[in-house]
Design a protein around this motif. Sequence first.
Motif, PDB file in Angstrom:
ATOM      1  N   LEU A 260       2.682 -16.628   0.371  1.00 12.33           N
ATOM      2  CA  LEU A 260       1.448 -16.520   1.165  1.00 12.33           C
ATOM      3  C   LEU A 260       0.418 -15.651   0.454  1.00 12.33           C
ATOM      4  O   LEU A 260      -0.782 -15.969   0.452  1.00 12.33           O
ATOM      5  N   LEU A 261       0.849 -14.549  -0.161  1.00 18.86           N
ATOM      6  CA  LEU A 261      -0.091 -13.701  -0.890  1.00 18.86           C
ATOM      7  C   LEU A 261      -0.710 -14.442  -2.070  1.00 18.86           C
ATOM      8  O   LEU A 261      -1.913 -14.324  -2.333  1.00 18.86           O
ATOM      9  N   GLU A 262       0.095 -15.233  -2.777  1.00 16.01           N
ATOM     10  CA  GLU A 262      -0.456 -16.002  -3.893  1.00 16.01           C
ATOM     11  C   GLU A 262      -1.471 -17.027  -3.404  1.00 16.01           C
ATOM     12  O   GLU A 262      -2.526 -17.219  -4.010  1.00 16.01           O
ATOM     13  N   THR A 263      -1.168 -17.674  -2.282  1.00 16.99           N
ATOM     14  CA  THR A 263      -2.103 -18.646  -1.718  1.00 16.99           C
ATOM     15  C   THR A 263      -3.417 -17.979  -1.356  1.00 16.99           C
ATOM     16  O   THR A 263      -4.504 -18.473  -1.686  1.00 16.99           O
ATOM     17  N   SER A 266      -5.358 -17.050  -4.386  1.00 12.69           N
ATOM     18  CA  SER A 266      -5.915 -18.218  -5.065  1.00 12.69           C
ATOM     19  C   SER A 266      -7.213 -18.688  -4.425  1.00 12.69           C
ATOM     20  O   SER A 266      -8.072 -19.257  -5.091  1.00 12.69           O
ATOM     21  N   TYR A 267      -7.326 -18.459  -3.120  1.00  9.79           N
ATOM     22  CA  TYR A 267      -8.558 -18.811  -2.409  1.00  9.79           C
ATOM     23  C   TYR A 267      -9.543 -17.647  -2.353  1.00  9.79           C
ATOM     24  O   TYR A 267     -10.495 -17.677  -1.590  1.00  9.79           O
ATOM     25  N   ALA A 268      -9.295 -16.616  -3.167  1.00  5.53           N
ATOM     26  CA  ALA A 268     -10.169 -15.443  -3.240  1.00  5.53           C
ATOM     27  C   ALA A 268     -10.425 -14.856  -1.857  1.00  5.53           C
ATOM     28  O   ALA A 268     -11.552 -14.533  -1.490  1.00  5.53           O
ATOM     29  N   THR A 269      -9.352 -14.708  -1.083  1.00  4.22           N
ATOM     30  CA  THR A 269      -9.466 -14.171   0.270  1.00  4.22           C
ATOM     31  C   THR A 269      -9.811 -12.697   0.211  1.00  4.22           C
ATOM     32  O   THR A 269      -9.115 -11.896  -0.421  1.00  4.22           O
ATOM     33  N   GLN A 282     -11.420  -5.803   0.261  1.00  2.14           N
ATOM     34  CA  GLN A 282     -10.921  -6.043  -1.080  1.00  2.14           C
ATOM     35  C   GLN A 282     -10.258  -7.404  -1.141  1.00  2.14           C
ATOM     36  O   GLN A 282      -9.868  -7.975  -0.121  1.00  2.14           O
ATOM     37  N   LEU A 283     -10.157  -7.918  -2.357  1.00  4.32           N
ATOM     38  CA  LEU A 283      -9.515  -9.198  -2.556  1.00  4.32           C
ATOM     39  C   LEU A 283      -8.002  -9.049  -2.435  1.00  4.32           C
ATOM     40  O   LEU A 283      -7.424  -8.057  -2.885  1.00  4.32           O
ATOM     41  N   LEU A 305      -3.389  -9.507   6.334  1.00  8.58           N
ATOM     42  CA  LEU A 305      -3.389 -10.931   6.012  1.00  8.58           C
ATOM     43  C   LEU A 305      -2.669 -11.738   7.081  1.00  8.58           C
ATOM     44  O   LEU A 305      -3.149 -12.801   7.500  1.00  8.58           O
ATOM     45  N   THR A 306      -1.526 -11.247   7.549  1.00  7.32           N
ATOM     46  CA  THR A 306      -0.784 -11.993   8.575  1.00  7.32           C
ATOM     47  C   THR A 306      -1.502 -11.943   9.923  1.00  7.32           C
ATOM     48  O   THR A 306      -1.426 -12.898  10.708  1.00  7.32           O
ATOM     49  N   LEU A 307      -2.207 -10.841  10.195  1.00  7.96           N
ATOM     50  CA  LEU A 307      -3.016 -10.796  11.415  1.00  7.96           C
ATOM     51  C   LEU A 307      -4.126 -11.846  11.359  1.00  7.96           C
ATOM     52  O   LEU A 307      -4.418 -12.529  12.349  1.00  7.96           O
TER      53      LEU A 307
END
Length: 351
Positions: A260-263, A266-269, A282-283, A305-307
């Motif tokens: 999930l972190l890689e995904t 990859s989308y510059a979240t 931050q990214l 991220l999970t929230l």
Amino acid sequence: MQVFNCEACGHLIYFESLQCVHCGAPQAFLADQLRVGVLASGTASAGALRYRACAHRHDISLCNFAVAADDPDPLCVSCRQTEWLPDASNPANELRWAKIEVAKRRLYYTLARLGLLDPLGHGAAEPRFALLADIPGAAPVMTGHASGMITLNVVEADDDERARRRQALHEPYRTLIGHLRHESGHFYWDQLIANSAWLEPFRALFGYEGQDYGQALQRHYDRDTLDTGWREGFISAYAMAHPWEDWAETWAHYLHMVDLLETAASYATCITVPDIPGHGQQLIRDPFGSPAADFSVMQAQWVPLTLLHNSLNRSLGHGDAYPFTISAMAWNKLRFVHEVVNARRQQRASG
């Protein structure tokens, strides 16, 4: 999972893509390079044809992995791991097999990214898979691991059956990829922990694995399944059953994290991470980036991220995609998995 783009036109494609929807170029995952590339046509010269399609590309499996042109095996590195298939005379079993292979290819990618598989097949021990169906009058197929073989009852590919079992066992989460990640944890316990310098640190965190496994599972299933006492020290209720299950559940959760972190990376979240003083937005860091993300950064970014992930799901009327709350002790166990995996990666990188 990283983001992939069609190398012919640049349009976004997915890890599972067989064809670019924008330009029509055939796509294939190149395991030795961990990327999706345009599959050369059969009319290309022999010298230019570096890859060919997996033999399962054109059947119900729709496998999009490529095979090196000089590899004598007709199957790709993922499909050849499956040594037993269910009775194909039942069309339902073919559909189940196809769904499981999709999840298994994602598992292959993550394990390869973590340096736990050699995409060229040179020397790295790999799990094998038996995908089996129940036979009337015989004992039911039990999902599990033994001596390098991961067995999965293919009925788990049926969404309704998997939901029924999840509810019966009061589980918050039950997926095909979750099953495969969990069982791969048993495989890698044998590879990374047993008879190694990690064994005593493992026991200090997870407990002594020599206790009777069958009796431990029986105690778990006899226990009140609504008991929440496990939350203080375990990633799930099932993890409390036995140290091996605690490891496998924690291992699966770690694979959830890195994927999930890689995904997201990859989308510059970009997300607010309040747990890091002095940092605003931050990214999300790529756990496989250079340098690789420190576990403390992964941990700090995981919660917001999970929230966000759960909030997006609720916006579409779905339940939480990530129904977990991680205790301090469970975080320590996840950190241990991270350290074990990184040590293996460094060992392999040094030759």
